[in-house]
Design a protein around this motif. Structure first.
Motif, mmCIF file in Angstrom:
data_model
loop_
_atom_site.group_PDB
_atom_site.id
_atom_site.type_symbol
_atom_site.label_atom_id
_atom_site.label_comp_id
_atom_site.label_asym_id
_atom_site.label_seq_id
_atom_site.Cartn_x
_atom_site.Cartn_y
_atom_site.Cartn_z
ATOM 1 N N SER A 1 0.830 -1.207 0.000
ATOM 2 C CA SER A 1 0.000 0.000 0.000
ATOM 3 C C SER A 1 0.867 1.261 0.000
ATOM 4 C CB SER A 1 -0.928 0.004 1.217
ATOM 5 O OG SER A 1 -0.188 -0.048 2.424
ATOM 6 N N ILE A 2 1.989 1.210 0.731
ATOM 7 C CA ILE A 2 2.892 2.365 0.790
ATOM 8 C C ILE A 2 3.565 2.588 -0.571
ATOM 9 C CG2 ILE A 2 5.019 3.270 1.801
ATOM 10 C CD1 ILE A 2 2.623 3.444 3.638
ATOM 11 N N VAL A 3 4.032 1.494 -1.174
ATOM 12 C CA VAL A 3 4.685 1.603 -2.481
ATOM 13 C C VAL A 3 3.739 2.213 -3.507
ATOM 14 C CG1 VAL A 3 5.661 0.309 -4.407
ATOM 15 C CG2 VAL A 3 6.274 -0.301 -2.064
ATOM 16 N N LYS A 4 2.503 1.696 -3.560
ATOM 17 C CA LYS A 4 1.534 2.202 -4.532
ATOM 18 C C LYS A 4 1.207 3.673 -4.287
ATOM 19 C CE LYS A 4 -0.822 -2.187 -5.514
ATOM 20 N NZ LYS A 4 -2.118 -2.905 -5.462
ATOM 21 N N ALA A 5 1.031 4.032 -3.017
ATOM 22 C CA ALA A 5 0.673 5.414 -2.682
ATOM 23 C C ALA A 5 1.811 6.378 -3.038
ATOM 24 C CB ALA A 5 0.333 5.519 -1.195
ATOM 25 N N ARG A 6 3.028 5.985 -2.730
ATOM 26 C CA ARG A 6 4.177 6.863 -3.010
ATOM 27 C C ARG A 6 4.351 7.060 -4.518
ATOM 28 N NH1 ARG A 6 7.983 6.814 1.291
ATOM 29 N NH2 ARG A 6 6.781 6.936 3.241
ATOM 30 N N ILE A 7 4.233 5.960 -5.275
ATOM 31 C CA ILE A 7 4.385 6.063 -6.728
ATOM 32 C C ILE A 7 3.279 6.943 -7.314
ATOM 33 C CG2 ILE A 7 4.242 4.802 -8.898
ATOM 34 C CD1 ILE A 7 5.636 2.475 -7.542
ATOM 35 N N LYS A 8 2.046 6.732 -6.871
ATOM 36 C CA LYS A 8 0.926 7.522 -7.380
ATOM 37 C C LYS A 8 1.136 9.003 -7.089
ATOM 38 C CE LYS A 8 -4.127 7.863 -7.167
ATOM 39 N NZ LYS A 8 -5.370 7.307 -6.568
ATOM 40 N N THR A 9 1.588 9.306 -5.888
ATOM 41 C CA THR A 9 1.817 10.716 -5.509
ATOM 42 C C THR A 9 2.919 11.350 -6.341
ATOM 43 O OG1 THR A 9 1.085 10.331 -3.238
ATOM 44 C CG2 THR A 9 2.500 12.241 -3.624
ATOM 45 N N GLN A 10 4.038 10.640 -6.490
ATOM 46 C CA GLN A 10 5.169 11.213 -7.218
ATOM 47 C C GLN A 10 4.878 11.362 -8.707
ATOM 48 O OE1 GLN A 10 7.567 12.680 -5.830
ATOM 49 N NE2 GLN A 10 7.101 11.974 -3.755
ATOM 50 N N LEU A 11 4.131 10.424 -9.278
ATOM 51 C CA LEU A 11 3.760 10.551 -10.688
ATOM 52 C C LEU A 11 2.817 11.738 -10.892
ATOM 53 C CD1 LEU A 11 3.294 6.849 -11.854
ATOM 54 C CD2 LEU A 11 5.039 8.465 -12.607
ATOM 55 N N ALA A 12 1.891 11.921 -9.945
ATOM 56 C CA ALA A 12 0.977 13.067 -10.043
ATOM 57 C C ALA A 12 1.753 14.382 -9.985
ATOM 58 C CB ALA A 12 -0.058 13.007 -8.923
ATOM 59 N N LEU A 13 2.726 14.460 -9.070
ATOM 60 C CA LEU A 13 3.560 15.660 -8.961
ATOM 61 C C LEU A 13 4.390 15.869 -10.221
ATOM 62 C CD1 LEU A 13 4.805 15.336 -5.271
ATOM 63 C CD2 LEU A 13 3.257 17.086 -6.188
ATOM 64 N N TYR A 14 4.899 14.762 -10.755
ATOM 65 C CA TYR A 14 5.731 14.826 -11.972
ATOM 66 C C TYR A 14 4.943 15.405 -13.138
ATOM 67 C CZ TYR A 14 8.236 12.965 -16.056
ATOM 68 O OH TYR A 14 8.892 12.820 -17.256
ATOM 69 N N TYR A 15 3.734 14.889 -13.341
ATOM 70 C CA TYR A 15 2.932 15.373 -14.465
ATOM 71 C C TYR A 15 2.433 16.792 -14.233
ATOM 72 C CZ TYR A 15 3.104 10.800 -16.621
ATOM 73 O OH TYR A 15 3.544 9.642 -17.214
ATOM 74 N N GLN A 16 2.178 17.127 -12.991
ATOM 75 C CA GLN A 16 1.773 18.497 -12.685
ATOM 76 C C GLN A 16 2.918 19.464 -12.989
ATOM 77 O OE1 GLN A 16 1.231 19.584 -8.484
ATOM 78 N NE2 GLN A 16 -0.622 20.709 -9.049
ATOM 79 N N ASN A 17 4.134 19.085 -12.598
ATOM 80 C CA ASN A 17 5.295 19.931 -12.871
ATOM 81 C C ASN A 17 5.546 20.071 -14.364
ATOM 82 O OD1 ASN A 17 5.806 20.422 -10.172
ATOM 83 N ND2 ASN A 17 7.240 18.704 -9.955
ATOM 84 N N ARG A 18 5.372 18.960 -15.097
ATOM 85 C CA ARG A 18 5.555 19.023 -16.549
ATOM 86 C C ARG A 18 4.539 19.953 -17.191
ATOM 87 N NH1 ARG A 18 6.223 13.282 -19.428
ATOM 88 N NH2 ARG A 18 6.219 14.695 -21.208
ATOM 89 N N HIS A 19 3.309 19.900 -16.692
ATOM 90 C CA HIS A 19 2.270 20.783 -17.221
ATOM 91 C C HIS A 19 2.605 22.243 -16.930
ATOM 92 C CE1 HIS A 19 -1.661 22.280 -18.361
ATOM 93 N NE2 HIS A 19 -1.765 22.863 -17.180
ATOM 94 N N LEU A 20 3.071 22.510 -15.708
ATOM 95 C CA LEU A 20 3.437 23.877 -15.342
ATOM 96 C C LEU A 20 4.611 24.375 -16.173
ATOM 97 C CD1 LEU A 20 3.099 23.707 -11.450
ATOM 98 C CD2 LEU A 20 1.629 24.966 -13.031
ATOM 99 N N GLU A 21 5.597 23.499 -16.362
ATOM 100 C CA GLU A 21 6.755 23.881 -17.167
ATOM 101 C C GLU A 21 6.352 24.196 -18.606
ATOM 102 O OE1 GLU A 21 9.422 20.620 -16.793
ATOM 103 O OE2 GLU A 21 10.030 21.134 -14.740
#
Length: 345
Positions: free
Chosen positions: A111-131
């Motif tokens: 559950s921790i692995v899935k949650a961390r990956i989901k969070t970091q991918l969401a941040l990654y795509y958000q940053n890419r969109h902002l950039e």
């Protein structure tokens, strides 16, 4: 929709099997048993969206892999999560300092692995969109600034040239010459091209009675005309922008001469900015071959002959040679942006 790619890096096959079992329902999993293999997969197409990286591996540990990934422009933006049994605070701090986005300790909890990956991918795509948004807005701003510069250049030319095509032609002539030089960058050549339209912005400060006078100027009129480079420098002002810095130096120095007989400061040789020396040739050639209120248009042959005659006097001899090299392209530009009256003749 294609599944997102997760690269799992661990030298122990059992650990990879465990992580794959956790992730496969939601992600496409790629695996690497060594740091070298991980670097190869990370740089391949399609790239992984995120990397789960073990620290303790032989030959190349996870910290070294992370350093190399972040040092490569192809892989630098891929989020890295360290997955390791090293749980000391200094280990986690060091990993994050290297550029990792998170740190998971073994044994892992699904559950921790899935949650961390989901969070970091969401941040990654958000940053890419902002950039992307910032990049698009920056490009739009630069485009607007360039258009304003071109329009201001044309505003100056409208005072003694009905179409303003002079600034377009001489800007292209200048770019062609700059691009043919061995020791200047493409960026610098583009700066010359985009700054060139501002070379005569100072004419805005010259009365129409002088600019449009069909005959020769008297001494008093000529003294005022000679002030337009300084007027131009004042109009452009002092800025941090590379483009406006170059526009100012061109406006101020494009009437200086190689032998020191020009104005406003009598600069000589290489004391004259290179950009202004290029503009001087492009400006004079186009002025000579274009009809003005006070003169008929010269032929290309006549204009080139005068530039050759003034090599080493008015013009930088090395740039005159480059001017000859790009003459075919210059003539193409001259024809493409010909004045309507001349094109009809």
């Amino acid at each position: 929709m294609d599944k997102q790619i997760v690269l799992v890096v661990d030298d122990t096959p059992d650990n990879i099997d465990v992580m794959s079992g956790i992730l496969r329902p939601d992600y496409k999993v790629k695996a690497a048993l060594s740091g070298a293999k991980a670097l190869k997969i990370a740089a391949s197409t399609p790239k992984p969206e995120i990397i789960l990286l073990d620290v303790m591996m032989p030959e190349m540990d996870g910290y070294e892999v992370c350093k190399r990934l972040k040092a490569d422009s192809i892989t630098a933006d891929i989020p890295i999560i360290f997955v390791t049994a090293m749980n000391a605070e200094e280990d986690e701090t060091y990993g994050l300092e290297l550029g990792a986005v998170d740190y998971i300790t073994k044994p892992v909890r699904p559950s921790i692995v899935k949650a961390r990956i989901k969070t970091q991918l969401a941040l990654y795509y958000q940053n890419r969109h902002l950039e992307k948004t910032v990049q698009e807005r920056t490009e739009s701003l630069i485009s607007t600034q360039l258009e304003i510069i071109r329009r201001l250049g044309r505003a100056a030319e409208f005072k003694d040239n009905e179409t303003g095509l002079h600034v377009i032609r001489m800007s292209h002539y200048s770019r062609l010459m700059a691009e043919s030089m061995d020791d200047v960058s493409e960026k610098w050549s583009n700066l010359v091209f985009n700054a060139a339209p501002m070379h005569d912005i100072g004419k805005i400060g010259i009365p129409d009675s002088i600019l449009l006078k069909p005959g020769k100027l008297d001494d008093q009129e000529w003294q005022l005309m000679r002030k337009h480079p300084e007027f131009g420098a004042h109009i452009i002002g002092e800025h941090e922008s590379e483009l406006l810095i170059m526009a100012r130096e061109i406006a101020l120095a494009h009437h200086e001469k190689w032998d020191g007989s020009g104005y406003p400061y009598g600069l000589k040789g290489e004391d004259i900015p290179l950009s202004a020396r290029i503009i001087a040739i492009a400006d004079v050639f186009d002025a000579l071959t274009t009809e003005r209120p006070y003169k008929k248009a010269w032929s290309v042959k006549e204009a080139v002959a005068l530039i050759d005659e003034e090599s080493g006097k008015h013009f930088d001899p090395s740039l005159v040679a480059i001017f000859h090299e790009v003459m075919p392209e210059i003539l193409d530009i001259k024809e493409q942006y010909a004045e309507a009256q001349q094109a009809d003749n």
